[in-house]
Design a protein around this motif. Structure first.
Motif, PDB file in Angstrom:
ATOM      1  N   PHE A  23       0.861  -1.133   0.026  1.00  0.00           N
ATOM      2  CA  PHE A  23       0.206  -0.113  -0.066  1.00  0.00           C
ATOM      3  C   PHE A  23       0.744   0.900   0.088  1.00  0.00           C
ATOM      4  N   GLY A  24       0.508   2.394  -0.873  1.00  0.00           N
ATOM      5  CA  GLY A  24       1.245   3.622  -0.632  1.00  0.00           C
ATOM      6  C   GLY A  24       0.630   4.489   0.173  1.00  0.00           C
ATOM      7  N   GLU A  25       0.733   5.689  -0.376  1.00  0.00           N
ATOM      8  CA  GLU A  25      -0.340   7.080   0.042  1.00  0.00           C
ATOM      9  C   GLU A  25      -2.254   6.616   0.210  1.00  0.00           C
ATOM     10  N   VAL A  26      -2.556   6.846   0.603  1.00  0.00           N
ATOM     11  CA  VAL A  26      -3.880   6.799   1.172  1.00  0.00           C
ATOM     12  C   VAL A  26      -4.168   8.723   1.051  1.00  0.00           C
ATOM     13  N   THR A  27      -5.612   8.305   0.245  1.00  0.00           N
ATOM     14  CA  THR A  27      -6.665   9.552   1.524  1.00  0.00           C
ATOM     15  C   THR A  27      -8.015   9.035   1.686  1.00  0.00           C
ATOM     16  N   ASP A  28      -8.938  10.281   1.519  1.00  0.00           N
ATOM     17  CA  ASP A  28      -9.798   9.664   2.455  1.00  0.00           C
ATOM     18  C   ASP A  28     -10.591   8.460   1.071  1.00  0.00           C
ATOM     19  N   GLU A  29     -10.246   9.233  -0.232  1.00  0.00           N
ATOM     20  CA  GLU A  29     -11.196   8.884  -1.321  1.00  0.00           C
ATOM     21  C   GLU A  29     -10.735   8.222  -1.844  1.00  0.00           C
ATOM     22  N   LYS A  30      -8.913   7.863  -2.038  1.00  0.00           N
ATOM     23  CA  LYS A  30      -8.048   6.470  -2.559  1.00  0.00           C
ATOM     24  C   LYS A  30      -7.159   6.112  -2.053  1.00  0.00           C
ATOM     25  N   THR A  31      -6.663   4.750  -1.948  1.00  0.00           N
ATOM     26  CA  THR A  31      -5.392   4.198  -1.777  1.00  0.00           C
ATOM     27  C   THR A  31      -4.494   3.699  -2.743  1.00  0.00           C
ATOM     28  N   VAL A  32      -3.815   3.686  -3.367  1.00  0.00           N
ATOM     29  CA  VAL A  32      -2.378   3.639  -3.937  1.00  0.00           C
ATOM     30  C   VAL A  32      -2.009   2.459  -3.520  1.00  0.00           C
ATOM     31  N   VAL A  33      -1.937   1.105  -4.845  1.00  0.00           N
ATOM     32  CA  VAL A  33      -0.971   0.096  -4.749  1.00  0.00           C
ATOM     33  C   VAL A  33      -0.583  -0.400  -5.671  1.00  0.00           C
ATOM     34  N   GLU A  34       0.810  -0.548  -5.037  1.00  0.00           N
ATOM     35  CA  GLU A  34       2.070  -0.376  -5.656  1.00  0.00           C
ATOM     36  C   GLU A  34       2.408  -1.520  -5.918  1.00  0.00           C
ATOM     37  N   THR A  35       2.417  -2.080  -6.827  1.00  0.00           N
ATOM     38  CA  THR A  35       3.084  -3.270  -7.797  1.00  0.00           C
ATOM     39  C   THR A  35       4.367  -3.626  -7.846  1.00  0.00           C
ATOM     40  N   ASP A  36       4.534  -4.191  -8.310  1.00  0.00           N
ATOM     41  CA  ASP A  36       6.201  -4.840  -8.350  1.00  0.00           C
ATOM     42  C   ASP A  36       6.277  -6.451  -9.703  1.00  0.00           C
TER      43      ASP A  36
END
Length: 399
Positions: free
Chosen positions: A50-63
């Motif tokens: 998991f990367g940056e989290v905001t009230d609306e979205k959560t960034v999923v970082e994938t390698d």
């Protein structure tokens, strides 16, 4: 003139020979791909965090690690990489790339995909309905439009939590009125029980029971029991009973209460669950506070905080198997079960495939170096390389 004609004839002959040679090589390579002599690049591993989290979205970082079994790089316009993340069949994120070029061996490509936080309530309801169990599934695919072939990798992981199991208790706890001319304790709670009720899209109910004992000569009336539920400080629900309970002298009565969590607040809770500054990454504190309104024998009503009944539980998750919380010794940490990797090739069997191209019924989970040999160490399917500089991941370019 005769010499010029001889030279021209020899030159034309060499050109024709070279062209024929190129055609033969191209046909051989194409035929080799068609016959499966050369392999189609496949997905060797997918690592998410998991990367940056905001009230609306959560960034999923994938390698995503792509394995090219050929001794040369592959760069075809028709090569694409796609992946999706689901939790209990609720799609959480989807991403991909087209026009991918991969070198020989293992290559790595990084993605960032947005997980919409509005997907959290549907996942939560499925998690509770499934006895607080979630199957995290990661599906990745590398395909070649030109070759008409592709390979898939599916990784699954089981996540388990136990939010309310510890509420069931036979511990006796006193209820003190702290009122003038009243002998405490006015009541005892000898046992508590809790279970999930019928979950809806709007709320998640907790059905609770309290076995209450009256140690006094006079009967007492519990006119109301109220509750407040928070998760990481986020207000999830509050309410009270609508029924009165008479606790007879030296007798017992079971008081029932349903505490409802408002599912519309779950996306707000999710942000705190991933925020390391709150309780730690993927850590949540559930807290339920109670109060009772007791009618004394003289008719006076007092509101009594039921501090002894306050319920607290810490839950930890490790959704993408990042190795969180390991070695902490905290029994409340959840996310049991390892990852199962399954690699399949279009038109081939559904058996797990190892990096050297052999297949078997079970996943080997062994570290594989770029020369295809195994070192015998067990991992979750990650690849390694003897070169410490690149960690076994060769450059990957995107056209």
């Amino acid at each position: 003139m005769a010499l010029d004609r001889v030279v021209a004839t020899l030159t034309a002959s060499k050109v024709r020979t070279a062209l024929v040679g190129l055609i033969v090589v191209a046909a051989a390579v194409g035929g080799a791909f068609a016959l499966g002599v050369f392999g189609v690049p496949s997905v060797a591993a997918v690592n998410n965090s998991f990367g940056e989290v905001t009230d609306e979205k959560t960034v999923v970082e994938t390698d995503l690690v792509v394995s090219n079994p050929n001794p040369f790089g592959v760069g075809l316009d028709g090569v694409s990489v796609d992946y999706a993340v689901s939790m209990n069949d609720v799609e959480m994120a989807r991403g991909g790339r087209e026009g991918v070029s991969v070198a020989a061996g293992n290559s790595s490509i990084a993605f960032q995909t947005d997980l919409e936080n509005e997907a959290i309530p549907p996942w939560w309801t499925s998690h509770v309905r499934n006895d607080e169990r979630t199957t995290v599934a990661i599906d990745a695919r590398v395909s070649s439009e030109r070759l008409g072939r592709g390979t898939n990798l599916t990784r699954t992981r089981e996540i388990e939590t136990d939010l309310i199991g510890a509420f069931t208790s036979e511990e006796t706890r006193p209820v003190n009125a702290d009122a003038p001319l009243v002998d405490d304790p006015v009541l005892y709670v000898n046992e508590t029980r809790g279970r999930w009720g019928t979950v809806t899209d709007a709320e998640t109910p907790i059905a609770m029971e309290f076995d209450v004992y009256n140690p006094n000569l006079e009967p007492y009336v519990v006119t109301e029991i109220g509750y407040d539920v928070t998760m990481n400080g986020v207000e999830m629900g509050s309410g009270s009973t609508a029924e009165e309970y008479v606790i007879p002298s030296y007798g017992s009565e079971t008081v029932e209460l349903t505490a409802a969590l408002r599912n519309e607040r779950l996306d707000d809770w999710w942000v705190t669950h991933l925020d390391e500054s709150v309780n730690g990454h993927q850590v949540s504190d559930l807290r339920i506070e109670f109060y009772a309104v007791v009618e004394l024998p003289g008719g006076e009503r007092v509101t009594v905080p039921l501090d002894a009944l306050t319920y607290e539980e810490t839950v930890q998750t490790d959704i993408f198997d990042e190795g969180l919380h390991r070695g902490s010794g905290d029994e409340s940490a959840s996310g049991s079960g390892g990852s199962d990797d399954e690699t399949t090739d279009d038109g081939a069997s559904d058996e797990n495939t190892t990096d050297d191209g052999t297949s078997g019924g079970d996943s080997t989970d062994e570290n594989t170096t770029d020369d295809g040999s195994n070192d015998g160490n067990t991992t979750d399917g990650n690849t390694t390389d003897d070169d410490d500089d690149d960690g076994g991941l060769l450059p990957l370019s995107v056209d």
